[in-house]
Design a protein around this motif. Structure first.
Motif, short mmCIF file in Angstrom:
data_model
loop_
_atom_site.label_atom_id
_atom_site.label_comp_id
_atom_site.label_asym_id
_atom_site.label_seq_id
_atom_site.Cartn_x
_atom_site.Cartn_y
_atom_site.Cartn_z
N TYR A 182 0.73 4.14 -2.84
CA TYR A 182 0.36 5.51 -2.49
C TYR A 182 1.29 6.53 -3.13
CZ TYR A 182 -0.93 9.52 0.42
OH TYR A 182 -1.36 10.77 0.85
N CYS B 226 0.81 -1.21 0.00
CA CYS B 226 0.00 0.00 0.00
C CYS B 226 0.85 1.27 0.00
CB CYS B 226 -0.94 -0.01 1.20
SG CYS B 226 -2.17 -1.34 1.14
N ALA B 227 1.93 1.29 0.77
CA ALA B 227 2.75 2.50 0.85
C ALA B 227 3.38 2.82 -0.50
CB ALA B 227 3.85 2.31 1.91
N LYS B 228 3.84 1.82 -1.21
CA LYS B 228 4.45 2.04 -2.51
C LYS B 228 3.40 2.45 -3.55
CE LYS B 228 8.44 -0.97 -1.76
NZ LYS B 228 9.15 -2.21 -2.19
N GLY C 5 -0.88 -3.69 5.71
CA GLY C 5 -0.12 -2.87 4.79
C GLY C 5 -0.05 -3.41 3.38
#
Length: 338
Positions: A272, A268-270, A331
């Motif tokens: 985003y 998810c962070a990447k 995540g």
């Protein structure tokens, strides 16, 4: 004296496409096609497809190409089988071979227009495979393209919907649309100049169908308000949108590997960190790979999944078409069959 200008225009369009097909289906030097490659035309008997069939029959022999024809009987109108037989006779008179009529059963998924289209393309795919055709020509015109762009705009499905129909599409570039730069009147004038009988499908004037209402009410209203250049402007919009969409699709394909962990799950962070247009393409591809039907997957579905990345508030499972679900876990974004 040369041919009528409309006839010359459609022949030139077909000649260019045949050259492209021959280039795409190259073979080793000294190994020509034994009978020449086969190109089929999908013909309803309407002005667009009859003009296309006549141009193919005229141009193909000069390039060593075999010309054949297929008409699809959707069975939606009384006497449709007789109409199909009549189209077969016309194609045979043009010197085409093979020629055949294919009867299909139209389902209900996606509405009558979408269901008829799905049945038609399935039949054309099967015929192309059976006959070993190098390509199938379709008679969509610039007017059809403009209508397709407006329908995509109404659905709010993003830039890919605004890109309309591609000149080349289908498995291996099977489908070719030579007339996307020609208007509908050019095809009709070509038929008149050659005394080709045409069949006007009553469904094309039936207000029960969305495209028919757009053709007879929506576009004329736009032209009245904005001027006569609307159709051409919409067709140009389709090409510009297609160029942009193709570039973004390529970016998304390249970026996808960088946002997956060693187990292949989306991080998810990447995700985003990517531009929204690229991220949403990756999400759409993941949903389709999990089993969501592409034709039933709309922008609103992808936006809901995207909020698991950009607006995480502990949301639960997102249900997608095809019994596919998306959820955020530790995540990671998990998209799978339910």
């Amino acid at each position: 004296m040369g041919p009528h200008p409309a006839v010359a225009a459609i022949r030139l369009a077909v000649r260019r496409v045949l050259h492209d097909i021959l280039t795409d289906h190259t073979r080793p030097p000294g190994e020509p096609f034994p009978l020449g490659p086969l190109v089929l035309v999908a013909c309803s008997g309407g002005a667009d497809s009859m003009a296309l069939a006549s141009a193919l029959a005229f141009e193909a022999p000069k390039l060593g190409v075999r010309a054949g024809g297929i008409t699809v009987d959707h069975g939606l109108q009384s006497g449709s089988d007789l109409r199909a037989d009549d189209v077969v006779s016309r194609l045979v008179e043009l010197g085409m071979a093979p020629v055949e009529s294919l009867a299909v059963t139209v389902g209900r998924d996606g509405g009558p227009e979408a269901a008829a289209r799905d049945a038609r393309y399935a039949a054309l795919d099967a015929a192309a495979e059976r006959h070993g055709a190098a390509a199938v020509l379709l008679g969509h015109t610039r007017d059809d393209q403009a209508e397709t762009v407006l329908l995509g705009l109404a659905r709010g499905s993003g830039i890919r919907s605004l890109s309309g129909m591609a000149e080349v599409s289908g498995a291996g570039g099977r489908y070719r649309r030579p007339f996307l730069h020609l208007d509908r009147q050019t095809a009709r004038k070509a038929c008149m100049a050659q005394s080709l009988p045409v069949w006007d499908d009553p469904h094309n004037a039936d207000p029960a169908y969305t495209r028919s209402r757009l053709r007879h009410e929506g576009l004329p209203a736009l032209e009245k308000a904005l001027g006569k250049g609307v159709v051409g402007a919409l067709a140009r919009t389709a090409q510009l949108s297609r160029d942009d969409a193709d570039a973004l699709d390529a970016w998304a394909r390249q970026a996808e590997a960088s946002v997956r962990d060693t187990a292949g799950l989306l991080e998810c962070a990447k995700l985003y960190a990517l531009p929204p247009a690229v991220r949403r393409r990756i999400l759409r591809r993941a949903a389709i790979e999990a089993g969501a039907p592409a034709g039933s997957l709309f922008a609103r579905h992808i936006e809901e999944v995207d909020r698991l990345i950009t607006g995480w508030r502990g949301q639960g499972v997102i249900n997608l078409p095809g019994k596919v679900v998306a959820q955020r876990q530790g995540g990671r974004l998990v998209i799978r069959q339910s």
